[in-house]
Design a protein around this motif. Structure first.
Motif, PDB file in Angstrom:
ATOM      1  N   ALA A  17      10.814 -10.004 -14.571  1.00  0.00           N
ATOM      2  CA  ALA A  17       9.653  -8.822 -14.853  1.00  0.00           C
ATOM      3  C   ALA A  17       8.472  -9.359 -14.746  1.00  0.00           C
ATOM      4  CB  ALA A  17      10.153  -8.523 -16.377  1.00  0.00           C
ATOM      5  N   LEU A  18       8.258 -10.671 -14.908  1.00  0.00           N
ATOM      6  CA  LEU A  18       6.910 -11.045 -14.745  1.00  0.00           C
ATOM      7  C   LEU A  18       6.482 -11.403 -13.332  1.00  0.00           C
ATOM      8  CD1 LEU A  18       4.448 -12.466 -15.619  1.00  0.00           C
ATOM      9  CD2 LEU A  18       5.509 -14.645 -15.756  1.00  0.00           C
ATOM     10  N   ALA A  19       7.584 -11.473 -12.294  1.00  0.00           N
ATOM     11  CA  ALA A  19       7.623 -11.604 -10.974  1.00  0.00           C
ATOM     12  C   ALA A  19       7.260 -10.058 -10.480  1.00  0.00           C
ATOM     13  CB  ALA A  19       8.785 -12.022 -10.379  1.00  0.00           C
ATOM     14  N   SER A  20       7.882  -9.077 -11.045  1.00  0.00           N
ATOM     15  CA  SER A  20       7.251  -7.935 -10.623  1.00  0.00           C
ATOM     16  C   SER A  20       5.737  -7.377 -10.866  1.00  0.00           C
ATOM     17  CB  SER A  20       8.185  -6.675 -11.402  1.00  0.00           C
ATOM     18  OG  SER A  20       8.024  -5.506 -11.119  1.00  0.00           O
ATOM     19  N   VAL A  21       5.440  -7.868 -12.225  1.00  0.00           N
ATOM     20  CA  VAL A  21       3.796  -7.798 -12.229  1.00  0.00           C
ATOM     21  C   VAL A  21       3.224  -8.395 -11.466  1.00  0.00           C
ATOM     22  CG1 VAL A  21       2.064  -8.125 -14.174  1.00  0.00           C
ATOM     23  CG2 VAL A  21       4.300  -7.676 -14.815  1.00  0.00           C
ATOM     24  N   VAL A  22       3.518  -9.802 -10.860  1.00  0.00           N
ATOM     25  CA  VAL A  22       2.630 -10.576 -10.134  1.00  0.00           C
ATOM     26  C   VAL A  22       2.627  -9.884  -8.633  1.00  0.00           C
ATOM     27  CG1 VAL A  22       2.541 -12.715  -8.970  1.00  0.00           C
ATOM     28  CG2 VAL A  22       2.926 -12.658 -11.465  1.00  0.00           C
ATOM     29  N   ALA A  23       3.756  -9.586  -8.453  1.00  0.00           N
ATOM     30  CA  ALA A  23       4.174  -8.929  -6.907  1.00  0.00           C
ATOM     31  C   ALA A  23       3.226  -7.670  -6.826  1.00  0.00           C
ATOM     32  CB  ALA A  23       5.438  -8.754  -6.654  1.00  0.00           C
ATOM     33  N   ASN A  24       3.328  -6.904  -7.902  1.00  0.00           N
ATOM     34  CA  ASN A  24       2.364  -5.485  -7.763  1.00  0.00           C
ATOM     35  C   ASN A  24       0.909  -5.642  -7.671  1.00  0.00           C
ATOM     36  OD1 ASN A  24       3.947  -2.991  -7.743  1.00  0.00           O
ATOM     37  ND2 ASN A  24       5.215  -4.303  -9.025  1.00  0.00           N
ATOM     38  N   VAL A  25       0.677  -6.804  -8.343  1.00  0.00           N
ATOM     39  CA  VAL A  25      -0.909  -6.996  -8.256  1.00  0.00           C
ATOM     40  C   VAL A  25      -1.313  -7.895  -6.865  1.00  0.00           C
ATOM     41  CG1 VAL A  25      -2.901  -8.718  -9.257  1.00  0.00           C
ATOM     42  CG2 VAL A  25      -1.297  -7.348 -10.841  1.00  0.00           C
ATOM     43  N   GLY A  26      -0.189  -8.712  -6.514  1.00  0.00           N
ATOM     44  CA  GLY A  26      -0.381  -9.173  -4.989  1.00  0.00           C
ATOM     45  C   GLY A  26      -0.537  -8.109  -3.941  1.00  0.00           C
ATOM     46  N   ILE A  27       0.112  -6.980  -4.144  1.00  0.00           N
ATOM     47  CA  ILE A  27       0.375  -6.138  -2.925  1.00  0.00           C
ATOM     48  C   ILE A  27      -1.067  -5.112  -2.942  1.00  0.00           C
ATOM     49  CG2 ILE A  27       1.566  -3.950  -4.031  1.00  0.00           C
ATOM     50  CD1 ILE A  27       2.968  -3.838  -1.417  1.00  0.00           C
ATOM     51  N   VAL A  28      -1.691  -5.115  -4.193  1.00  0.00           N
ATOM     52  CA  VAL A  28      -3.002  -4.560  -4.384  1.00  0.00           C
ATOM     53  C   VAL A  28      -4.095  -5.384  -3.564  1.00  0.00           C
ATOM     54  CG1 VAL A  28      -4.915  -4.050  -5.851  1.00  0.00           C
ATOM     55  CG2 VAL A  28      -2.469  -3.419  -6.375  1.00  0.00           C
ATOM     56  N   ILE A  29      -3.940  -6.798  -3.696  1.00  0.00           N
ATOM     57  CA  ILE A  29      -4.721  -7.492  -2.816  1.00  0.00           C
ATOM     58  C   ILE A  29      -4.574  -7.524  -1.376  1.00  0.00           C
ATOM     59  CG2 ILE A  29      -5.544 -10.074  -2.782  1.00  0.00           C
ATOM     60  CD1 ILE A  29      -4.796 -10.312  -5.833  1.00  0.00           C
ATOM     61  N   THR A  30      -3.386  -7.488  -0.987  1.00  0.00           N
ATOM     62  CA  THR A  30      -2.863  -7.490   0.467  1.00  0.00           C
ATOM     63  C   THR A  30      -3.383  -6.199   1.183  1.00  0.00           C
ATOM     64  OG1 THR A  30      -0.662  -7.013  -0.048  1.00  0.00           O
ATOM     65  CG2 THR A  30      -1.228  -9.573   0.359  1.00  0.00           C
ATOM     66  N   GLY A  31      -3.061  -5.191   0.076  1.00  0.00           N
ATOM     67  CA  GLY A  31      -3.545  -4.089   0.746  1.00  0.00           C
ATOM     68  C   GLY A  31      -5.125  -3.632   0.899  1.00  0.00           C
ATOM     69  N   GLY A  32      -5.750  -4.441  -0.042  1.00  0.00           N
ATOM     70  CA  GLY A  32      -7.293  -4.429   0.306  1.00  0.00           C
ATOM     71  C   GLY A  32      -7.788  -5.238   1.556  1.00  0.00           C
ATOM     72  N   ALA A  33      -7.043  -6.290   1.791  1.00  0.00           N
ATOM     73  CA  ALA A  33      -7.145  -7.062   2.796  1.00  0.00           C
ATOM     74  C   ALA A  33      -7.059  -6.302   4.088  1.00  0.00           C
ATOM     75  CB  ALA A  33      -6.219  -8.335   3.081  1.00  0.00           C
ATOM     76  N   VAL A  34      -5.876  -5.512   4.144  1.00  0.00           N
ATOM     77  CA  VAL A  34      -5.525  -4.542   5.131  1.00  0.00           C
ATOM     78  C   VAL A  34      -7.016  -3.789   5.567  1.00  0.00           C
ATOM     79  CG1 VAL A  34      -4.580  -2.387   5.953  1.00  0.00           C
ATOM     80  CG2 VAL A  34      -3.230  -4.405   5.147  1.00  0.00           C
ATOM     81  N   ARG A  35      -7.499  -2.820   4.394  1.00  0.00           N
ATOM     82  CA  ARG A  35      -8.555  -2.322   4.644  1.00  0.00           C
ATOM     83  C   ARG A  35      -9.908  -3.059   4.996  1.00  0.00           C
ATOM     84  NH1 ARG A  35     -12.490  -0.603   1.121  1.00  0.00           N
ATOM     85  NH2 ARG A  35     -11.400  -1.416  -0.643  1.00  0.00           N
ATOM     86  N   LEU A  36     -10.217  -4.099   4.305  1.00  0.00           N
ATOM     87  CA  LEU A  36     -11.274  -5.007   4.537  1.00  0.00           C
ATOM     88  C   LEU A  36     -11.345  -5.576   5.766  1.00  0.00           C
ATOM     89  CD1 LEU A  36     -11.506  -6.595   1.118  1.00  0.00           C
ATOM     90  CD2 LEU A  36     -13.298  -4.762   2.036  1.00  0.00           C
ATOM     91  N   THR A  37     -10.166  -5.805   6.603  1.00  0.00           N
ATOM     92  CA  THR A  37     -10.308  -6.291   8.048  1.00  0.00           C
ATOM     93  C   THR A  37     -10.011  -5.072   9.042  1.00  0.00           C
ATOM     94  OG1 THR A  37      -7.632  -6.586   7.895  1.00  0.00           O
ATOM     95  CG2 THR A  37      -9.072  -8.344   7.208  1.00  0.00           C
ATOM     96  N   GLY A  38     -10.180  -3.955   8.687  1.00  0.00           N
ATOM     97  CA  GLY A  38     -10.207  -2.797   9.611  1.00  0.00           C
ATOM     98  C   GLY A  38      -8.981  -2.636  10.085  1.00  0.00           C
ATOM     99  N   SER A  39      -7.923  -2.949   9.268  1.00  0.00           N
ATOM    100  CA  SER A  39      -6.561  -2.906  10.078  1.00  0.00           C
ATOM    101  C   SER A  39      -5.747  -1.638   9.369  1.00  0.00           C
ATOM    102  CB  SER A  39      -5.649  -4.164   9.691  1.00  0.00           C
ATOM    103  OG  SER A  39      -6.749  -5.190  10.352  1.00  0.00           O
ATOM    104  N   GLY A  40      -6.523  -0.643   8.712  1.00  0.00           N
ATOM    105  CA  GLY A  40      -5.914   0.263   8.046  1.00  0.00           C
ATOM    106  C   GLY A  40      -4.929   1.217   8.847  1.00  0.00           C
ATOM    107  N   LEU A  41      -5.314   1.475  10.131  1.00  0.00           N
ATOM    108  CA  LEU A  41      -4.480   2.092  11.141  1.00  0.00           C
ATOM    109  C   LEU A  41      -3.803   1.237  12.308  1.00  0.00           C
ATOM    110  CD1 LEU A  41      -6.753   5.432  11.707  1.00  0.00           C
ATOM    111  CD2 LEU A  41      -4.488   5.022  10.312  1.00  0.00           C
ATOM    112  N   GLY A  42      -3.711  -0.094  11.753  1.00  0.00           N
ATOM    113  CA  GLY A  42      -2.993  -1.008  12.573  1.00  0.00           C
ATOM    114  C   GLY A  42      -1.590  -0.487  13.349  1.00  0.00           C
ATOM    115  N   CYS A  43      -0.891  -0.042  12.188  1.00  0.00           N
ATOM    116  CA  CYS A  43       0.288   0.709  12.759  1.00  0.00           C
ATOM    117  C   CYS A  43       0.138   2.100  12.444  1.00  0.00           C
ATOM    118  CB  CYS A  43       1.453   0.272  11.852  1.00  0.00           C
ATOM    119  SG  CYS A  43       2.023  -1.224  12.330  1.00  0.00           S
TER     120      CYS A  43
END
Length: 313
Positions: A17-43
């Protein structure tokens, strides 16, 4: 041999359950990295990366790799959510509240996938992008509640503080959510859209940023008041949680001011996004500190097939 962990182990469930919390925070950060690197329409399409390829092609460059990498993390989140649900079902006695919360945490994954697909299909419409982030806030709440439920009984929650302080804490929750929502609107009106061709939401950046800053001051004031009130009634555990939240809010505010006056550098914007998740988690920790359930009593292990955590040296 390393110690074995059985599939009905409460400790294993709690860690998942804790891993689920960490993973969902992590995907927010990686999603931000997608936007901040201009990769939002990379696919540029979903569910495929292009109309003819599931994965990015060499011609798409690093942006395709970054966007596709973030998509694949959804599978990791789904695997963790499914594992959490299965482990919740295997608990003896089986607890309906824990199972229900594991389901809610898991349903957030396909919901996020749908919003993520809409984000791509609308060419990174800033309002849809903002909804994507706010959906993550809801999923983090569900996963956090799931994690905390694994160590609590199913007894009705009781207040650990006088009722007026519970009202004050709820005001903190409302203020924190409002700060996050307006912060999303600030992001949608500024640069770092995820692709240089994407229009912004049309709001005046200076005006909405000023509103955001004023709400941050309000949140800090409420947290300070809560901390002082909790100390006054001797609620030390809850007061400590309020102090932690205050530190997070002040740090997040400092990052926000610096990034604004330094023309929004990418690294600081990313740190600010991570800080928003920290503010939300700190707020939830405060809520659980003032409205709690008794801890689960340890139970003897039941004979089950063990899953070895390691191999002999």
């Amino acid at each position: 041999m390393y110690p074995s962990i059985t599939l009905d182990s409460p400790l294993l469930l709690r860690r998942m359950a804790l891993a689920s919390v960490v993973a969902n925070v992590g995907i927010v950060i990686t999603g931000g990295a997608v936007r901040l690197t201009g990769s939002g329409l990379g696919c540029p399409t979903v569910p495929m990366c292009t109309e003819d390829s599931l994965v990015p092609t060499p011609e798409m460059g690093i942006h395709g790799v970054i966007e596709f990498g973030n998509r694949t993390l959804t599978g990791v989140l789904a695997a963790i959510a499914i594992a959490g649900f299965v482990l919740a079902l295997r608990q003896r006695p089986r607890r309906r509240r824990v199972v229900t919360l594991s389901v809610l945490a898991g349903l957030g994954i396909p919901a996020q996938a749908v919003v993520g697909a809409a984000t791509v299909l609308t060419d990174l419409n800033p309002w849809v992008v903002g909804l994507h982030f706010l959906a993550s806030v809801a999923v983090i709440l569900a996963t956090y509640a799931f994690w905390r439920s694994t160590a609590e009984t199913d007894d009705p929650p009781t207040l650990t503080v006088p009722r007026p302080l519970w009202t004050l804490v709820r005001l903190v929750v409302v203020a924190a959510l409002t700060v996050i929502v307006i912060g999303v609107m600030v992001t949608g009106s500024g640069p770092h859209a995820g692709d240089e061709r994407v229009p912004r939401n049309g709001l005046d950046l200076e005006s909405i940023a000023q509103l955001h800053a004023e709400l941050v001051f309000l949140l800090v004031g409420l947290v300070v008041a809560t901390w002082l009130a909790l100390r006054a009634v001797g609620a030390s555990h809850a007061a400590n949680r309020a102090a932690v939240l205050l530190g997070i809010c002040l740090s997040e505010g400092l990052v926000g001011f610096v990034q604004y006056f330094t023309n929004l550098p990418v690294l600081l914007v990313g740190l600010h996004m991570a800080g928003a998740c920290a503010v939300w988690l700190g707020t939830l920790a405060l809520v659980w500190a003032v409205r709690t359930r008794p801890a689960v009593e340890p139970t003897p292990a039941t004979p089950q097939v063990a899953v070895t955590a390691g191999m002999a040296a």
